[in-house]
Design an enzyme around this catalytic site. Sequence first.
Site, PDB file in Angstrom:
ATOM      1  N   GLU A   1      -1.835  -7.349   7.209  1.00 25.46           N
ATOM      2  CA  GLU A   1      -0.528  -7.289   7.860  1.00 25.46           C
ATOM      3  C   GLU A   1      -0.549  -8.129   9.131  1.00 25.46           C
ATOM      4  OE1 GLU A   1       2.578  -7.336   8.082  1.00 25.46           O
ATOM      5  OE2 GLU A   1       2.980  -5.324   7.298  1.00 25.46           O
TER       6      GLU A   1
ATOM      7  N   HIS B   1       0.825  -1.211   0.000  1.00 28.41           N
ATOM      8  CA  HIS B   1       0.000   0.000   0.000  1.00 28.41           C
ATOM      9  C   HIS B   1       0.862   1.265   0.000  1.00 28.41           C
ATOM     10  CE1 HIS B   1       1.028   0.801   4.204  1.00 28.41           C
ATOM     11  NE2 HIS B   1       0.879  -0.487   4.413  1.00 28.41           N
TER      12      HIS B   1
END
Length: 256
Positions: free
Chosen positions: A105, A29
């Site tokens: 994550e 990202h």
Amino acid sequence: MGLISQQILGQNKLTSKKDNTVILYITRHGKTILNTMDRVQGWADTPLTPEGVQVAEFLGMGIKEVNFKSAYSSDLGRARQTARIVLDTKGQSDLKIVEVPQIRETNFGSYEGDLNSKMWGDAALYLHYKSSKELFTDMNKNPDVLKNAMATFKTLETLGIGENYDDVKARGQKAIRQIAENEAASGGGNVLIVGHGMSISVFLSDLDSNGKNISGTHMGNAAVCKVIYKNGKFTIESFGDMSYVEKGKQISEKKK
């Protein structure tokens, strides 16, 4: 987190294609508020900063020539936001993004939102390093150090929800394989996956069928890992590639 729904994979059916090769563009990202503040950001989430939006736009420009058949992101906002910007910028605004919780994550438990220096410093001391700098130096030489550090995060965090290396690898590799298998079954093609820096390095660590190992955790924001899936096997062509972002940046500068 449940398994990925079979109904949302293989978005565009191309069963007439003979070559079912899947090319995965696995991307980190863009930069977020917590990234900028150098704070721990695992399952905790903050939106992209203006710089983060811009680097996602650069990626979209730089990867414009790659036509994506399908797009996936983790269900965290920063990944979803990045994927949308990339697709909109490159002219694929109509492509739906499938959210996959399994490619989130790492969950850092009670360290979420704390300073990175605190979490890594605690791990360094626990593992008998003099400093986090010394730990990072050793980590670049020995992939097992990351495994030890992640085990330490899970041991030291106080909420009891943290994940270690094996936890993250198991969920992520299962999700990536399922995406690849379903996309191959529907004819193959180019697939965008937007996830997160540390977890991507864990997912890809030993995924390559030729024995290529990925070590280290550093990936720039909007960096790309190109992974080929064919006949049930993965081949990692590149890791943490910033060339698409650089190409997009050059295109943007020429437009000024």
